[in-house]
Scaffold this active site. Structure first.
Site, mmCIF file in Angstrom:
data_model
loop_
_atom_site.group_PDB
_atom_site.id
_atom_site.type_symbol
_atom_site.label_atom_id
_atom_site.label_comp_id
_atom_site.label_asym_id
_atom_site.label_seq_id
_atom_site.Cartn_x
_atom_site.Cartn_y
_atom_site.Cartn_z
ATOM 1 N N THR A 143 0.869 -1.247 0.077
ATOM 2 C CA THR A 143 -0.029 -0.125 -0.049
ATOM 3 C C THR A 143 0.921 1.086 -0.080
ATOM 4 O OG1 THR A 143 -1.887 1.113 1.118
ATOM 5 C CG2 THR A 143 -0.339 0.153 2.524
ATOM 6 N N ASN B 178 -0.628 -3.768 -5.906
ATOM 7 C CA ASN B 178 -1.377 -3.704 -4.566
ATOM 8 C C ASN B 178 -1.223 -5.234 -3.924
ATOM 9 O OD1 ASN B 178 -3.817 -4.811 -5.663
ATOM 10 N ND2 ASN B 178 -5.043 -3.998 -4.387
ATOM 11 N N GLY C 28 -10.143 11.740 -10.489
ATOM 12 C CA GLY C 28 -8.781 11.312 -9.985
ATOM 13 C C GLY C 28 -7.958 10.500 -11.151
ATOM 14 N N ALA C 29 -6.699 10.590 -10.775
ATOM 15 C CA ALA C 29 -5.779 10.051 -11.608
ATOM 16 C C ALA C 29 -4.730 9.471 -11.184
ATOM 17 C CB ALA C 29 -5.427 10.862 -12.942
ATOM 18 N N LYS D 215 3.083 1.246 -3.743
ATOM 19 C CA LYS D 215 2.389 0.617 -5.058
ATOM 20 C C LYS D 215 3.241 0.718 -6.296
ATOM 21 C CE LYS D 215 -2.221 0.555 -3.196
ATOM 22 N NZ LYS D 215 -3.708 1.150 -3.522
ATOM 23 N N ASN E 154 -9.448 15.283 -13.720
ATOM 24 C CA ASN E 154 -8.324 15.242 -12.580
ATOM 25 C C ASN E 154 -7.812 16.763 -12.388
ATOM 26 O OD1 ASN E 154 -6.737 13.794 -10.659
ATOM 27 N ND2 ASN E 154 -4.745 14.382 -11.725
ATOM 28 N N ARG E 155 -7.255 17.201 -11.134
ATOM 29 C CA ARG E 155 -6.755 18.572 -11.026
ATOM 30 C C ARG E 155 -5.776 18.604 -12.008
ATOM 31 N NH1 ARG E 155 -4.266 19.282 -5.013
ATOM 32 N NH2 ARG E 155 -2.896 17.637 -6.003
ATOM 33 N N THR E 156 -4.610 17.679 -11.897
ATOM 34 C CA THR E 156 -3.461 18.059 -12.936
ATOM 35 C C THR E 156 -3.997 17.210 -14.004
ATOM 36 O OG1 THR E 156 -2.051 17.907 -10.947
ATOM 37 C CG2 THR E 156 -0.905 17.573 -12.960
ATOM 38 N N GLU F 289 -1.415 -8.611 -16.316
ATOM 39 C CA GLU F 289 -1.996 -7.537 -17.365
ATOM 40 C C GLU F 289 -2.461 -6.413 -16.459
ATOM 41 O OE1 GLU F 289 -1.318 -7.002 -20.060
ATOM 42 O OE2 GLU F 289 -2.755 -5.624 -21.056
HETATM 43 P P1 NDP Z 1 -2.884 9.063 -5.105
HETATM 44 O O1 NDP Z 1 -1.925 9.785 -4.209
HETATM 45 O O2 NDP Z 1 -2.233 8.174 -5.991
HETATM 46 O O3 NDP Z 1 -3.710 9.917 -6.100
HETATM 47 C C1 NDP Z 1 -4.512 10.878 -5.377
HETATM 48 C C2 NDP Z 1 -5.383 11.502 -6.281
HETATM 49 O O4 NDP Z 1 -6.210 12.545 -5.787
HETATM 50 C C3 NDP Z 1 -5.049 12.290 -7.551
HETATM 51 O O5 NDP Z 1 -5.764 12.290 -8.657
HETATM 52 C C4 NDP Z 1 -4.711 13.758 -7.136
HETATM 53 O O6 NDP Z 1 -4.779 14.592 -7.917
HETATM 54 C C5 NDP Z 1 -6.173 13.729 -6.446
HETATM 55 N N1 NDP Z 1 -6.052 15.032 -5.196
HETATM 56 C C6 NDP Z 1 -5.402 14.862 -4.353
HETATM 57 N N2 NDP Z 1 -5.553 16.091 -3.504
HETATM 58 C C7 NDP Z 1 -6.614 16.800 -4.098
HETATM 59 C C8 NDP Z 1 -7.024 17.968 -4.114
HETATM 60 N N3 NDP Z 1 -7.181 18.922 -3.055
HETATM 61 N N4 NDP Z 1 -8.100 18.384 -5.323
HETATM 62 C C9 NDP Z 1 -8.243 17.492 -6.221
HETATM 63 N N5 NDP Z 1 -7.770 16.354 -6.358
HETATM 64 C C10 NDP Z 1 -6.754 16.219 -5.343
HETATM 65 O O7 NDP Z 1 -3.894 8.125 -4.031
HETATM 66 P P2 NDP Z 1 -4.503 6.672 -4.418
HETATM 67 O O8 NDP Z 1 -5.077 6.641 -5.789
HETATM 68 O O9 NDP Z 1 -3.611 5.574 -4.075
HETATM 69 O O10 NDP Z 1 -5.690 6.637 -3.376
HETATM 70 C C11 NDP Z 1 -7.006 7.402 -3.579
HETATM 71 C C12 NDP Z 1 -7.941 6.926 -2.529
HETATM 72 O O11 NDP Z 1 -8.336 5.806 -2.785
HETATM 73 C C13 NDP Z 1 -7.572 7.047 -1.201
HETATM 74 O O12 NDP Z 1 -8.528 7.650 -0.420
HETATM 75 C C14 NDP Z 1 -7.357 5.671 -0.935
HETATM 76 O O13 NDP Z 1 -7.640 5.318 0.602
HETATM 77 C C15 NDP Z 1 -8.506 5.176 -1.780
HETATM 78 N N6 NDP Z 1 -8.529 3.499 -1.826
HETATM 79 C C16 NDP Z 1 -9.260 2.866 -1.458
HETATM 80 C C17 NDP Z 1 -9.325 1.412 -1.935
HETATM 81 C C18 NDP Z 1 -10.635 0.808 -1.407
HETATM 82 O O14 NDP Z 1 -10.209 -0.646 -1.477
HETATM 83 N N7 NDP Z 1 -11.661 1.210 -1.010
HETATM 84 C C19 NDP Z 1 -8.176 0.882 -2.582
HETATM 85 C C20 NDP Z 1 -6.971 1.652 -2.845
HETATM 86 C C21 NDP Z 1 -7.134 3.226 -2.490
HETATM 87 P P3 NDP Z 1 -3.498 15.355 -8.866
HETATM 88 O O15 NDP Z 1 -2.775 14.221 -9.903
HETATM 89 O O16 NDP Z 1 -3.914 16.518 -9.424
HETATM 90 O O17 NDP Z 1 -2.370 15.429 -7.852
#
Ligand code: NDP
Length: 284
Positions: free
Chosen positions: A70, A95, A133-134, A74, A157-159, A86
């Site tokens: 985690t 993961n 999200g990305a 990852k 996504n924000r970015t 794949e």
């Molecule tokens: P990452 O850090 O890889 O990605 C974070 C994402 O959130 C990016 O797209 C980022 O955008 C965006 N983000 C962060 N802050 C902001 C903001 N202030 N405004 C807008 N966008 C924002 O995280 P993960 O993908 O690993 O995790 C994301 C979520 O998924 C977490 O809450 C995690 O706990 C959850 N999760 C849940 C699982 C489940 O089984 N339910 C399994 C895996 C994860 P940018 O690219 O612009 O930075």
């Protein structure tokens, strides 16, 4: 590579992450071992980024049979493994790990876990979907939505560059879009997935989304709190909602099946998760 002795009796599985405090996976997997009557143990290990390579070498030396990876490992764990599935290759993140002989195989079960949870409400084939999200979770979900035949996937996504990278990796039917403030959720989106970190640990935190009344499904990946502001707003706008805890259980079920070949008791795993998250957790 030196051959590794097989585990004497107990099969050991681990979680590598930082931090791991509060991660409920250990409780879910141990509940599944107990319910299946298997001699397996699962231990959460806090591993700092700089120590990951040593930790993976340790898994090989100790005959660990597999486990989960985690945040923040990852992506960085990829070159330390022998092969990728794949799903892991498409997601660009791992993961879940399984040992096959002396080889460590990396998979990504986040997307499959999401789809399995989503299947309680709908089949994404032919549907218009939006993933906000990305990051790692979004990427895994987008890959599986694509494999499941979603008609259109808009990655917002924000970015923007990160959304474009995900869209390029997955290909058609994926397109990238900028998350503006505010951002209007398209009225024709049949499935909307909130896959950013917004809402984690804060039931009032939310993206500045504008909802229009309509049918469809809104899913959040955030596990705790279970009722995020995103889900409350989506419900108020008429959407069916799906909490992130269901995805967590389903990806753990998929991992357990992959490691052991045994179908786990998903109810026992859900109960363990509810005990960890608190009685109000909507798991399903
Ligand atoms: P990452 O850090 O890889 O990605 C974070 C994402 O959130 C990016 O797209 C980022 O955008 C965006 N983000 C962060 N802050 C902001 C903001 N202030 N405004 C807008 N966008 C924002 O995280 P993960 O993908 O690993 O995790 C994301 C979520 O998924 C977490 O809450 C995690 O706990 C959850 N999760 C849940 C699982 C489940 O089984 N339910 C399994 C895996 C994860 P940018 O690219 O612009 O930075």
């Amino acid at each position: 590579m030196l051959p590794v002795s097989p585990a004497a009796t107990t099969s050991l599985y681990v979680l590598l992450g930082c931090p791991v405090a509060g991660n409920p996976t250990q409780e879910m997997i141990e509940a599944a071992f107990a319910a299946a009557g298997l001699d397996g143990r699962y231990v959460s290990l806090e591993v700092k980024e700089a120590a990951l390579a040593d930790a993976v070498r340790g898994l090989r030396a100790l005959g660990v049979q597999g486990g989960h990876v985690t945040v923040p490992h990852k992506v960085s764990v990829l070159p330390m493994l022998d092969r990728l599935t794949e799903a892991a290759r498409l997601a660009g993140a791992v993961n879940c790990i399984r040992r096959e002989g002396n080889a460590l195989i990396g998979d990504n079960t986040d997307g499959k876990g999401f789809l399995s949870s989503l299947s309680s409400l709908t089949d994404p084939a032919g549907k218009s979907t939006v993933v906000i999200g990305a990051g790692g979770a979004a990427r895994a979900i987008v890959a599986e939505l694509s494999l499941a035949g979603a008609a259109r996937i808009t990655v917002v996504n924000r970015t923007l560059a990160n959304a474009e990278e995900v869209a390029a990796a997955v290909g058609a039917p994926c397109q990238a879009a900028q998350l503006t403030e505010p951002w209007t959720v398209p009225a024709n989106a049949e499935i909307v997935v909130q896959a950013t970190t917004i809402g984690m640990g804060d039931s009032d935190a939310k993206l500045p989304l504008i909802w229009t009344e309509g049918p469809g499904i809104a899913a959040d990946v955030v596990i705790a709190p279970p009722r995020t502001a995103f889900l409350r707003d989506a419900k108020a706008a008429g959407r069916q909602t799906l909490a992130g805890s269901g995805m967590l259980v389903e990806q753990a079920v998929i991992g357990f099946r992959w490691w052991t070949g045994v179908e786990p008791d998903a109810d026992a795993m859900r109960d363990a998760l509810i005990r960890e998250l608190g009685a109000e957790a909507p798991v399903g």
